[in-house]
Enzyme design. Sequence first.
Site, PDB file in Angstrom:
ATOM      1  N   HIS A  51      54.350  47.428 -81.551  1.00 42.72           N
ATOM      2  CA  HIS A  51      55.379  47.692 -80.556  1.00 42.72           C
ATOM      3  C   HIS A  51      56.755  47.745 -81.210  1.00 42.72           C
ATOM      4  O   HIS A  51      56.952  47.318 -82.350  1.00 42.72           O
ATOM      5  CB  HIS A  51      55.334  46.634 -79.461  1.00 42.72           C
ATOM      6  CG  HIS A  51      54.143  46.769 -78.568  1.00 42.72           C
ATOM      7  ND1 HIS A  51      53.932  45.959 -77.476  1.00 42.72           N
ATOM      8  CD2 HIS A  51      53.089  47.622 -78.610  1.00 42.72           C
ATOM      9  CE1 HIS A  51      52.808  46.304 -76.878  1.00 42.72           C
ATOM     10  NE2 HIS A  51      52.275  47.308 -77.545  1.00 42.72           N
ATOM     11  N   GLU A  53      59.456  46.072 -80.701  1.00 43.59           N
ATOM     12  CA  GLU A  53      60.021  44.784 -81.070  1.00 43.59           C
ATOM     13  C   GLU A  53      59.497  44.322 -82.429  1.00 43.59           C
ATOM     14  O   GLU A  53      60.254  43.801 -83.263  1.00 43.59           O
ATOM     15  CB  GLU A  53      59.693  43.729 -80.014  1.00 43.59           C
ATOM     16  CG  GLU A  53      60.217  44.052 -78.621  1.00 43.59           C
ATOM     17  CD  GLU A  53      59.193  44.769 -77.765  1.00 43.59           C
ATOM     18  OE1 GLU A  53      59.095  44.439 -76.575  1.00 43.59           O
ATOM     19  OE2 GLU A  53      58.495  45.668 -78.290  1.00 43.59           O
ATOM     20  N   CYS A  85      54.444  40.362 -77.794  1.00 44.17           N
ATOM     21  CA  CYS A  85      55.727  40.477 -78.491  1.00 44.17           C
ATOM     22  C   CYS A  85      56.574  39.227 -78.303  1.00 44.17           C
ATOM     23  O   CYS A  85      57.392  38.891 -79.171  1.00 44.17           O
ATOM     24  CB  CYS A  85      56.488  41.711 -77.984  1.00 44.17           C
ATOM     25  SG  CYS A  85      55.769  43.274 -78.534  1.00 44.17           S
ATOM     26  N   ALA A 154      60.064  80.688 -64.476  1.00 43.23           N
ATOM     27  CA  ALA A 154      61.156  81.552 -64.912  1.00 43.23           C
ATOM     28  C   ALA A 154      61.156  82.769 -64.005  1.00 43.23           C
ATOM     29  O   ALA A 154      60.127  83.428 -63.829  1.00 43.23           O
ATOM     30  CB  ALA A 154      60.959  81.967 -66.367  1.00 43.23           C
ATOM     31  N   SER A 168      55.411  90.412 -66.972  1.00 46.17           N
ATOM     32  CA  SER A 168      56.361  89.295 -66.943  1.00 46.17           C
ATOM     33  C   SER A 168      56.975  88.993 -68.303  1.00 46.17           C
ATOM     34  O   SER A 168      57.710  88.020 -68.438  1.00 46.17           O
ATOM     35  CB  SER A 168      55.657  88.030 -66.430  1.00 46.17           C
ATOM     36  OG  SER A 168      54.601  87.656 -67.305  1.00 46.17           O
ATOM     37  N   TRP A 170      59.516  90.035 -71.342  1.00 45.63           N
ATOM     38  CA  TRP A 170      59.863  88.638 -71.070  1.00 45.63           C
ATOM     39  C   TRP A 170      60.999  88.642 -70.064  1.00 45.63           C
ATOM     40  O   TRP A 170      61.945  89.419 -70.199  1.00 45.63           O
ATOM     41  CB  TRP A 170      60.277  87.907 -72.348  1.00 45.63           C
ATOM     42  CG  TRP A 170      59.188  87.751 -73.328  1.00 45.63           C
ATOM     43  CD1 TRP A 170      58.955  88.492 -74.442  1.00 45.63           C
ATOM     44  CD2 TRP A 170      58.161  86.760 -73.274  1.00 45.63           C
ATOM     45  NE1 TRP A 170      57.854  88.025 -75.102  1.00 45.63           N
ATOM     46  CE2 TRP A 170      57.341  86.948 -74.395  1.00 45.63           C
ATOM     47  CE3 TRP A 170      57.841  85.727 -72.401  1.00 45.63           C
ATOM     48  CZ2 TRP A 170      56.230  86.168 -74.677  1.00 45.63           C
ATOM     49  CZ3 TRP A 170      56.747  84.945 -72.686  1.00 45.63           C
ATOM     50  CH2 TRP A 170      55.954  85.157 -73.797  1.00 45.63           C
ATOM     51  N   THR A 196      46.719  82.776 -64.271  1.00 38.39           N
ATOM     52  CA  THR A 196      47.586  82.851 -65.445  1.00 38.39           C
ATOM     53  C   THR A 196      46.775  83.051 -66.715  1.00 38.39           C
ATOM     54  O   THR A 196      47.163  83.800 -67.610  1.00 38.39           O
ATOM     55  CB  THR A 196      48.442  81.577 -65.556  1.00 38.39           C
ATOM     56  OG1 THR A 196      49.294  81.482 -64.417  1.00 38.39           O
ATOM     57  CG2 THR A 196      49.280  81.578 -66.812  1.00 38.39           C
ATOM     58  N   ASP A 200      47.879  86.426 -68.370  1.00 34.37           N
ATOM     59  CA  ASP A 200      48.815  86.242 -69.476  1.00 34.37           C
ATOM     60  C   ASP A 200      48.169  85.840 -70.796  1.00 34.37           C
ATOM     61  O   ASP A 200      48.831  85.887 -71.841  1.00 34.37           O
ATOM     62  CB  ASP A 200      49.860  85.185 -69.108  1.00 34.37           C
ATOM     63  CG  ASP A 200      50.730  85.625 -67.947  1.00 34.37           C
ATOM     64  OD1 ASP A 200      50.771  86.836 -67.663  1.00 34.37           O
ATOM     65  OD2 ASP A 200      51.368  84.757 -67.320  1.00 34.37           O
ATOM     66  N   LEU A 204      49.361  77.948 -74.435  1.00 34.76           N
ATOM     67  CA  LEU A 204      49.700  76.641 -73.861  1.00 34.76           C
ATOM     68  C   LEU A 204      49.976  75.601 -74.947  1.00 34.76           C
ATOM     69  O   LEU A 204      49.630  74.430 -74.821  1.00 34.76           O
ATOM     70  CB  LEU A 204      48.591  76.147 -72.921  1.00 34.76           C
ATOM     71  CG  LEU A 204      48.262  77.088 -71.757  1.00 34.76           C
ATOM     72  CD1 LEU A 204      47.145  76.491 -70.908  1.00 34.76           C
ATOM     73  CD2 LEU A 204      49.488  77.366 -70.912  1.00 34.76           C
TER      74      LEU A 204
END
Length: 377
Positions: A51, A53, A85, A154, A168, A170, A196, A200, A204
């Site tokens: 962690h 700390e 911790c 967009a 689409s 751009w 999509t 497209d 991703l």
Amino acid sequence: MTLHRPFLEEALALAEQGRGWTSPNPVVGALVVKDGEVVGRGCHRRFGAPHAELEALHDAGAKARGAALYVTLEPCNHYGKTPPCTEAIVKAGVKTVVLGCLDPNPKSRRGLEALREKGVEVVEGVLERACREANAPFFKRMRAGLPLVSAKWAMTADGKIATARGDSKWITSPAARAHAHRLRGEHDAVLVGIGTVLTDAPLLTVRMGLADAGSPGWQPRRVLLDSKARTPLDAPLWTAENGGPITVFVSMEAPEERIRALEEKGAEVVALPAVSGALPVRGVLEKLAEQGVLSVFVEGGAEVLGSFLDARLVDRVYVFVAPKIVGGRDGVTAVRGLGVERVAECQQMAVAGVQQLGEDVLLEGRLGAWEWLEASH
């Protein structure tokens, strides 16, 4: 309190170094300060690692004795992947702990109480809101049992995300697209619908502006809503370099041979009962939360965006507006779904920021009351 703010601000900046790597745990930053000088720095770098700390105390070494520890989130007081911790803080001889915010995880409660019982002075509430904001996805998961959901699209100045022919690329400028990639890299998962995928052929992945997007090398989980398991087996996302893991949500009626084919390609396939022919978006989020996903970046298409907004499950909105006009009756609007019948029923977005990116404008907003971000205990 004013004297503490610069050190908590630096600790918050350190916390961001773990963004993407620490889920399902929070991002945390810590500083050890002695006589006004920073002698130790640390952050939680990834799930299962020491962690923040502990990193800061190790960095400070013997200088931690009698010093102040600044930490963005309440130190844990239980055994998990790492020891408590609080024990390390007391053992190091820290005199004062300056805390940003309390931890909403019930397992971590009594951290401050344990420190006070050992004679450590505790100062609470320094940059409290900012420290909560830094871990908004963690608070959402702990309080509501769901990931934090960001919706992004967009569009042109007349509200279109594609022409009538579906073109689409751009709509927005390279500067806007690079910023969108950075936002994608700040989330645990990026989600799109099968429309999509088919239209497209997206990867991703985080590519543009990679050095500024989350932690170096970080790639979000890729989530597809594909009720009939139609995702092409030769889609580019299968061979995308450094792509994150793929989860495909299908309906119970999806063909078994298609499910097996997706699994053979390396995807995790999750079947859910369809509701009115569509996958239940709340059920999708619940399953992702079970997998440790704290935040989801919903990128489309218009029907998927509409389904999340109709269900009132969107927390943040990022709208990129390009100074272009498509026109026509059949251009694709940004958000579909059911929508509302009266303007008075609209979801009111609280504007969190407006900025220009190249020739485009980004409007950032919030939806809902965010009750889960309020007082910790």
